[in-house]
Design an enzyme around this catalytic site. Sequence first.
Site, PDB file in Angstrom:
ATOM      1  N   CYS A  85     -20.921  27.127 -17.584  1.00 42.33           N
ATOM      2  CA  CYS A  85     -20.194  26.141 -16.773  1.00 42.33           C
ATOM      3  C   CYS A  85     -20.950  25.894 -15.458  1.00 42.33           C
ATOM      4  O   CYS A  85     -22.052  25.369 -15.480  1.00 42.33           O
ATOM      5  CB  CYS A  85     -18.755  26.587 -16.549  1.00 42.33           C
ATOM      6  SG  CYS A  85     -17.678  25.244 -15.965  1.00 42.33           S
ATOM      7  N   HIS A 177     -16.768  27.428 -21.997  1.00 40.64           N
ATOM      8  CA  HIS A 177     -16.539  28.850 -21.714  1.00 40.64           C
ATOM      9  C   HIS A 177     -16.496  29.663 -23.013  1.00 40.64           C
ATOM     10  O   HIS A 177     -15.456  29.740 -23.665  1.00 40.64           O
ATOM     11  CB  HIS A 177     -15.231  29.027 -20.939  1.00 40.64           C
ATOM     12  CG  HIS A 177     -15.316  28.539 -19.535  1.00 40.64           C
ATOM     13  ND1 HIS A 177     -15.773  29.331 -18.507  1.00 40.64           N
ATOM     14  CD2 HIS A 177     -15.033  27.319 -18.986  1.00 40.64           C
ATOM     15  CE1 HIS A 177     -15.757  28.632 -17.378  1.00 40.64           C
ATOM     16  NE2 HIS A 177     -15.323  27.415 -17.643  1.00 40.64           N
ATOM     17  N   GLU A 179     -16.395  32.788 -23.273  1.00 39.86           N
ATOM     18  CA  GLU A 179     -15.669  34.044 -23.089  1.00 39.86           C
ATOM     19  C   GLU A 179     -14.184  33.942 -23.414  1.00 39.86           C
ATOM     20  O   GLU A 179     -13.519  34.969 -23.625  1.00 39.86           O
ATOM     21  CB  GLU A 179     -15.856  34.553 -21.654  1.00 39.86           C
ATOM     22  CG  GLU A 179     -15.184  33.734 -20.567  1.00 39.86           C
ATOM     23  CD  GLU A 179     -16.014  32.557 -20.077  1.00 39.86           C
ATOM     24  OE1 GLU A 179     -15.714  32.041 -18.989  1.00 39.86           O
ATOM     25  OE2 GLU A 179     -16.955  32.146 -20.789  1.00 39.86           O
TER      26      GLU A 179
END
Length: 521
Positions: A85, A177, A179
Amino acid sequence: MTNIHTDKILILDFGAQYTQLIARRIREIGVYCEIWAWDHDPSEIAGFGAKGIILSGGPESTTLPGAPVAPQEVFDSGLPVFGICYGMQTLAAQLGGATEAADQREFGHAEVDVIAADALFAGLTDHAGAPRLNVWMSHGDHVSQVPPGFTITATTDRIPVAAMSNEDKRWYGVQFHPEVTHTLQGQTLLRRFVVDICGCQTLWTAANIIDDQIARVREQVGDDDVILGLSGGVDSSVVAALLHKAIGDKLTCVFVDTGLLRWQEGDQVMAMFAEHMGVKVIRVNAADRYFAKLEGVSDPEAKRKIIGNLFVEIFDEESNTLANAKWLAQGTIYPDVIESAGSKTGNAHVIKSHHNVGGLPQHMKLGLVEPLRELFKDEVRRLGVELGLPRTMVYRHPFPGPGLGVRILGEVKREYAELLAKADAIFIDELRKADLYDKISQAFAVFLPVKSVGVVGDARAYEWVIALRAVETIDFMTAHWAHLPYDFLGTVSNRIINELRGVSRVVYDISGKPPATIEWE
């Protein structure tokens, strides 16, 4: 013994809400990592010995002057770099590309089309076999031009560069993202970077961590005695089990029964540690002292201070009886360490000061033993299971340090605490029986210092109100109230009113966070 810190990843934090989640995902892969603020002393990067560097997301804009940047040492290190990001945006801006503000922020689910199969994306497809990924976006700016030597590897219908890479340099960036769980193949991308590209071995396991910490503790304390304030919570329980395995009778735990614990918690703690595991535990029955100190006090912050200060006072008294104790063990965990470190410029996020350090008297002059300070809460729980603690204890919902003292609104009295502890136990018991306990993040009862009219038998009753609270959350920073079945809530309400004399009404809290907090005080 295996050195579990040899292969590691450095995460530079630009202030994203997901940074700790990146670290947890890497740890889940089996690789140690640390989070440093983006403006950490860059001269320490080489000495850290990372095998790769991740640049996190963040709330700033690379299009504005003074925006946070990665140290030049990151790019001079020769290490693989993965920008996520904002991390990709600063990667592009610093290496000769360009970024721009989007007309509209992109937040939520998105589909990313893979157009070049690099080491991150090779062979990845969606459920239909197309080179497309379902991901989670959260950004206002985007990369409009990749730097020299970079290739666009993924795009969307809204932004031209959803991912890019320079495979010669082993530099990678994604706008989404990986994660978060909403990015369905995010963990695969992180594993490819950490294991395949950086070459890390997966040595970070619960069993290896226990062996490592046992060796460290033995080296640190030698033949000295160690004391630990045992609360019955997850962190102190795991510390107790770990230290008992490391140093045996050299550990003495002090358990202060405040009268503000969960129902029969004091007996449960003694049964588990003193009787079952053979840990030396001094139980201090201090309920009378607590209720006396809290008499007439209604302000939540004043109650917290009284409860905390009295614990310190009692712990100090007990430690004075242990003349050979040279070390104090604490349940400090990694998020506490990160929150205390912060950023030297103030641009990276600082959530709170560390709540353990500084809580005990200066004159105690004890060295600190903190065997969990490298671990996240989920890792602490896995250690607890590996050490043989009951799963019901290890995966219990969070309980505030001041205990029921902040779940009794207003003045704290013994009768209120006993009533609340029993009501809370009924709520938790029914959650377990309905197989709902592990599906919500936290549940508890609250004692309201107001009376409500009811009918018991044929007689009018004027008795207390109990509120029930249950929430679902990922990080406890925000939370949704849990939509528990009506029939279930009816069962809990009936049990509380029928089994507890003094309660005439039960209500359910349907407030989210924000605007409400999870605890009532």
